[in-house]
Design a protein around this motif. Sequence first.
Motif, PDB file in Angstrom:
ATOM      1  N   VAL A 109       0.188  12.698  -1.807  1.00  0.00           N
ATOM      2  CA  VAL A 109      -0.005  12.747  -0.353  1.00  0.00           C
ATOM      3  C   VAL A 109       1.379  12.868   0.291  1.00  0.00           C
ATOM      4  O   VAL A 109       2.281  12.102  -0.034  1.00  0.00           O
ATOM      5  CB  VAL A 109      -0.713  11.491   0.176  1.00  0.00           C
ATOM      6  CG1 VAL A 109      -0.879  11.569   1.691  1.00  0.00           C
ATOM      7  CG2 VAL A 109      -2.067  11.312  -0.498  1.00  0.00           C
ATOM      8  N   ALA A 139       2.860  12.083   3.265  1.00  0.00           N
ATOM      9  CA  ALA A 139       2.753  11.396   4.557  1.00  0.00           C
ATOM     10  C   ALA A 139       4.024  10.684   4.993  1.00  0.00           C
ATOM     11  O   ALA A 139       4.012   9.982   6.001  1.00  0.00           O
ATOM     12  CB  ALA A 139       1.605  10.393   4.515  1.00  0.00           C
ATOM     13  N   ALA A 193      -3.686  10.448   6.775  1.00  0.00           N
ATOM     14  CA  ALA A 193      -2.902   9.653   5.829  1.00  0.00           C
ATOM     15  C   ALA A 193      -1.816   8.896   6.580  1.00  0.00           C
ATOM     16  O   ALA A 193      -0.973   9.521   7.233  1.00  0.00           O
ATOM     17  CB  ALA A 193      -2.281  10.541   4.758  1.00  0.00           C
ATOM     18  N   GLU A 253      -7.595  11.451   3.595  1.00  0.00           N
ATOM     19  CA  GLU A 253      -7.143  12.201   2.423  1.00  0.00           C
ATOM     20  C   GLU A 253      -7.069  11.329   1.160  1.00  0.00           C
ATOM     21  O   GLU A 253      -7.682  11.669   0.139  1.00  0.00           O
ATOM     22  CB  GLU A 253      -5.792  12.863   2.707  1.00  0.00           C
ATOM     23  CG  GLU A 253      -5.789  13.792   3.921  1.00  0.00           C
ATOM     24  CD  GLU A 253      -6.538  15.090   3.689  1.00  0.00           C
ATOM     25  OE1 GLU A 253      -5.912  16.154   3.599  1.00  0.00           O
ATOM     26  OE2 GLU A 253      -7.784  15.054   3.588  1.00  0.00           O
ATOM     27  N   PRO A 254      -6.325  10.214   1.180  1.00  0.00           N
ATOM     28  CA  PRO A 254      -6.323   9.381  -0.023  1.00  0.00           C
ATOM     29  C   PRO A 254      -7.703   8.829  -0.357  1.00  0.00           C
ATOM     30  O   PRO A 254      -8.036   8.648  -1.531  1.00  0.00           O
ATOM     31  CB  PRO A 254      -5.317   8.266   0.304  1.00  0.00           C
ATOM     32  CG  PRO A 254      -5.122   8.307   1.778  1.00  0.00           C
ATOM     33  CD  PRO A 254      -5.370   9.707   2.190  1.00  0.00           C
ATOM     34  N   VAL A 285      -2.114   6.776  -6.292  1.00  0.00           N
ATOM     35  CA  VAL A 285      -1.690   7.538  -5.124  1.00  0.00           C
ATOM     36  C   VAL A 285      -0.174   7.467  -4.977  1.00  0.00           C
ATOM     37  O   VAL A 285       0.408   6.385  -4.933  1.00  0.00           O
ATOM     38  CB  VAL A 285      -2.366   7.007  -3.847  1.00  0.00           C
ATOM     39  CG1 VAL A 285      -1.935   7.836  -2.633  1.00  0.00           C
ATOM     40  CG2 VAL A 285      -3.885   7.033  -3.992  1.00  0.00           C
ATOM     41  N   ASN A 314       2.886   8.623  -2.488  1.00  0.00           N
ATOM     42  CA  ASN A 314       3.232   9.109  -1.158  1.00  0.00           C
ATOM     43  C   ASN A 314       4.633   9.708  -1.189  1.00  0.00           C
ATOM     44  O   ASN A 314       5.520   9.193  -1.865  1.00  0.00           O
ATOM     45  CB  ASN A 314       3.176   7.960  -0.155  1.00  0.00           C
ATOM     46  CG  ASN A 314       3.178   8.434   1.270  1.00  0.00           C
ATOM     47  OD1 ASN A 314       2.937   9.602   1.555  1.00  0.00           O
ATOM     48  ND2 ASN A 314       3.440   7.522   2.200  1.00  0.00           N
ATOM     49  N   LEU A 341       6.111  16.639  -1.923  1.00  0.00           N
ATOM     50  CA  LEU A 341       4.744  16.722  -2.425  1.00  0.00           C
ATOM     51  C   LEU A 341       4.613  17.907  -3.383  1.00  0.00           C
ATOM     52  O   LEU A 341       4.065  17.783  -4.486  1.00  0.00           O
ATOM     53  CB  LEU A 341       3.772  16.877  -1.255  1.00  0.00           C
ATOM     54  CG  LEU A 341       2.314  17.177  -1.607  1.00  0.00           C
ATOM     55  CD1 LEU A 341       1.677  15.982  -2.308  1.00  0.00           C
ATOM     56  CD2 LEU A 341       1.524  17.530  -0.347  1.00  0.00           C
ATOM     57  N   ALA A 352      -2.914  17.288  -5.112  1.00  0.00           N
ATOM     58  CA  ALA A 352      -2.595  16.823  -3.761  1.00  0.00           C
ATOM     59  C   ALA A 352      -3.841  16.831  -2.893  1.00  0.00           C
ATOM     60  O   ALA A 352      -4.602  17.809  -2.888  1.00  0.00           O
ATOM     61  CB  ALA A 352      -1.528  17.715  -3.135  1.00  0.00           C
ATOM     62  N   SER A 376      -3.760  16.378   0.846  1.00  0.00           N
ATOM     63  CA  SER A 376      -2.781  16.154   1.911  1.00  0.00           C
ATOM     64  C   SER A 376      -2.855  17.195   3.019  1.00  0.00           C
ATOM     65  O   SER A 376      -1.838  17.682   3.493  1.00  0.00           O
ATOM     66  CB  SER A 376      -1.366  16.121   1.312  1.00  0.00           C
ATOM     67  OG  SER A 376      -0.449  15.552   2.215  1.00  0.00           O
TER      68      SER A 376
END
Length: 341
Positions: free
Chosen positions: A89, A91, A100, A113-114, A130, A132, A138, A150, A152
């Motif tokens: 992700v 974010a 996110a 998303e997650p 997960v 970040n 990403l 992904a 995201s």
Amino acid sequence: MRTLSLRSRFHRGVIASAVVASLAAGLAACGGDSDAATKTDSAPAGTVTVGALSNGAAKETQLKVTEVKSISAELPKAVAESGKLVIGVGALPAGFPPLAYVGDDQKTLTGAEPDLGRLVAAVLGLKPEVKNSTWDNLFVGIDSGKVDVAFSNVTDTEERKKKYEFASYRQDNLAFEVLNKSTWNFDGNYENLAGQTVSVGAGTNQEKILLEWKGKLEKEGKKLTVKYFQDNNSLYLALSSGKIDAYFGPNPGIAYHVTQVAKTPNPTRNAGKFSGAGATLQGLIAATAKKDSGLAKPVADAINQLIKDGQYAKWLAAWNLSNEAVTTSQVNPPGLPLDNS
């Protein structure tokens, strides 16, 4: 559609809460990537909690999800043997609610998303992990193999298909936000914008679309007034005071803001959507894996299982994103053309 400019505006436009920004700062201090957001909820085995720790952005919902052996059997050997699905992700640093962002425990990455990544992992019989990161990192993670897939808000484009494979899961939409008391709705035809005053972010895909509509209306002798504001506070003050009729922006950000102001003196609503890819193509958001990784097919099948069983609809409803539902997840569906990626 200039996907990056739309995404840039999306990131700027939906972070309306200083609380969210301050929570995200803790993650930003960790550098380009963070494993601080891998904490999962304490739901009973066989369930996934969506909308947890959402700071009011979602309705917390527990969904029963079990492994589907026929789908997990499709996994690449290395992923199956690892026992986990590494979900990327992008974010950092500030997050982009409701998709996110840092939850109200100040450390868990929450968002639509997650949550979907965790649901997909459950169908595949894998433990979700997960990770970040920043938006750029990403893709570095996918390229290097540190991230399996992904979730995201990545738009499916023909340019990206050169390096990645996709499993679609949400429509990529723009939307109009108006006050609840407004009777105006966007019906998909630019002509019903005649006589309206609409705000939009400068340098974004939605501005490009709106200005094209403005030009068409001018040729028909009709007027559409476009206004710009430097920040969200000014934008929403103008909306609540009647200085503008509507705001045209990314649908998820509008969905988030609608939930945040629902109990205020000036609640708002979504007055209609429009594909971020324009009138001739429905833009799609897709799970993204390295090209030829063999992950797009089992991920798409897992999403379709969630659609079939009803958990997909409940996931979207929890995050107020039902108007971005797809009827099926597709592997590498038509994406934004190369000349517009």
